[in-house]
Motif scaffolding. Structure first.
Motif, PDB file in Angstrom:
ATOM      1  N   GLU A   7       0.828  -1.216   0.000  1.00  0.00           N
ATOM      2  CA  GLU A   7       0.000   0.000   0.000  1.00  0.00           C
ATOM      3  C   GLU A   7       0.861   1.265   0.000  1.00  0.00           C
ATOM      4  O   GLU A   7       0.378   2.339  -0.315  1.00  0.00           O
ATOM      5  CB  GLU A   7      -0.965  -0.013   1.197  1.00  0.00           C
ATOM      6  N   HIS A   8       2.148   1.117   0.340  1.00  0.00           N
ATOM      7  CA  HIS A   8       3.009   2.297   0.447  1.00  0.00           C
ATOM      8  C   HIS A   8       3.721   2.635  -0.860  1.00  0.00           C
ATOM      9  O   HIS A   8       4.040   3.781  -1.115  1.00  0.00           O
ATOM     10  CB  HIS A   8       4.063   2.088   1.532  1.00  0.00           C
ATOM     11  N   HIS A  54       5.366   7.038   8.252  1.00  0.00           N
ATOM     12  CA  HIS A  54       4.309   6.755   7.292  1.00  0.00           C
ATOM     13  C   HIS A  54       3.643   8.021   6.774  1.00  0.00           C
ATOM     14  O   HIS A  54       3.016   8.047   5.744  1.00  0.00           O
ATOM     15  CB  HIS A  54       3.200   5.953   7.975  1.00  0.00           C
ATOM     16  N   HIS A  95      -2.537   1.906   9.880  1.00  0.00           N
ATOM     17  CA  HIS A  95      -3.091   0.565   9.607  1.00  0.00           C
ATOM     18  C   HIS A  95      -4.240   0.230  10.555  1.00  0.00           C
ATOM     19  O   HIS A  95      -4.288  -0.835  11.171  1.00  0.00           O
ATOM     20  CB  HIS A  95      -1.992  -0.488   9.706  1.00  0.00           C
ATOM     21  N   HIS A 150       6.924  -5.020   8.656  1.00  0.00           N
ATOM     22  CA  HIS A 150       6.693  -3.563   8.555  1.00  0.00           C
ATOM     23  C   HIS A 150       5.611  -3.183   9.563  1.00  0.00           C
ATOM     24  O   HIS A 150       4.844  -4.032  10.000  1.00  0.00           O
ATOM     25  CB  HIS A 150       6.437  -3.146   7.105  1.00  0.00           C
TER      26      HIS A 150
HETATM   27 ZN   LIG Z   1       1.781  -0.424   5.708  1.00  0.00          ZN
END
Ligand SMILES: [Zn+2]
Length: 299
Positions: free
Chosen positions: A63-64, A125, A135, A199
């Motif tokens: 997703e990053h 993030h 998350h 992660h």
């Molecule tokens: Zn993530």
């Protein structure tokens, strides 16, 4: 004959009364695009037949570090609504929305109002000035807030559907409650609850189900750890009797694998996003799959 005529009239009026007016959505379901597969699943559960939803990510990508495809621009151009987590998680989505230049698009930020966990590791993030780990959906209670945002957003652009959305939401919340207690039962009797994660995706899951994340291999999402950090982790695994390392199908398993070989801690693969592994197609399936893997590895 007269009786027949009366009967005929009765039948006609009866069938007229039973005619259901055509619902406007039947011709045109609301086109919704989501960033992640879990949001697609939530929208489908709330919206049912009134929506046509697709996720940009399939569940196999990080997703990053996702790079939008030309077909994603087309999807956002044609959509009525785009649903994201926010909190800077989908760093790639703002430019995608801009490039699609769709003036009718409603963008729904489903993380608003959700209490966040903070940690040094995960503040990296963030690219929007928020502080906290994004998350959030790995805690079923926070997911309910995400789902409420979706229900509200759909009701705003389709007020006729509000009662249907609310009924669907209530039914889905029951399923989520069942999933939550199944996972609690499964993990309750585990004694050694320490894990190393690849992660920083798991703090909400760990808090809800009382697991202890001792360290993360990636201090920043999408970056490789230093040799010194890896050595630290290996040390802690040996000293603190940590038996499980959690990697993910969206990430390169090389480093967790080498740590596992060095320490004999077991490496398992969990997915933080539905669709990352076989049997994790829905949010509930994914949560139960992850709990099952953890349960058998930690025993
Ligand atoms: Zn993530």
């Amino acid at each position: 004959m007269r009786h027949l005529y009366t009967l005929f009239l009765l039948l006609i009026s009866y069938s007229l009364l039973n005619i259901v007016p055509p619902r406007s959505f039947a011709a045109q379901p609301i086109k919704v695009v989501t960033t992640l597969t879990l949001l697609e699943d939530f929208v489908r559960n709330v919206g049912g037949e009134r929506v046509e939803v697709r996720s940009l990510l399939s569940g196999l990508e990080s997703e990053h570090t996702y790079t939008p495809k030309p077909s994603d621009i087309v999807a956002v151009k044609e959509a009525r609504m785009l649903i994201k987590i926010g909190l800077g998680l989908e760093v790639w989505v703002d430019s995608l929305i801009k490039n699609a230049s769709n003036s009718k698009l409603v963008v729904v930020n489903t993380s608003s109002g959700i209490p966040l966990l903070r940690s040094e590791e995960v503040d990296s993030h963030d690219h929007d000035g928020h502080l906290g780990n994004p998350h959030i959906w790995l805690d079923p209670e926070r997911s309910k807030v995400i789902i409420r945002h979706i229900t509200e957003a759909l009701s705003d652009i389709d007020p006729e559907g509000r009662n249907i959305y609310l009924t669907n939401q209530a039914g889905y919340f029951k399923k989520i409650d069942t999933m939550r207690s199944k996972i609690e039962d499964k993990l309750r009797s585990i004694k050694n609850r320490k894990i190393i994660t690849h992660h920083p995706a798991w703090p909400y899951f760990a808090q809800r189900f009382k697991l202890q994340i001792v360290d993360n291999i990636q201090l920043q999402a999408g970056t490789e750890p230093s040799a010194r950090h890896i050595a630290n982790i290996i040390n802690r695994i040996k000293k603190e009797d940590i038996r499980v390392i959690v990697s993910e199908p969206q990430l390169n398993p090389k480093v967790p694998k080498s740590i596992s070989e060095e320490t004999n801690a077991k490496m398992i693969i969990l997915t933080p996003i539905p669709g990352g592994l076989p049997g994790t197609g829905t949010y509930i399936e994914m949560m139960e799959y992850n709990a099952e893997q953890l349960s058998s590895a930690l025993r």
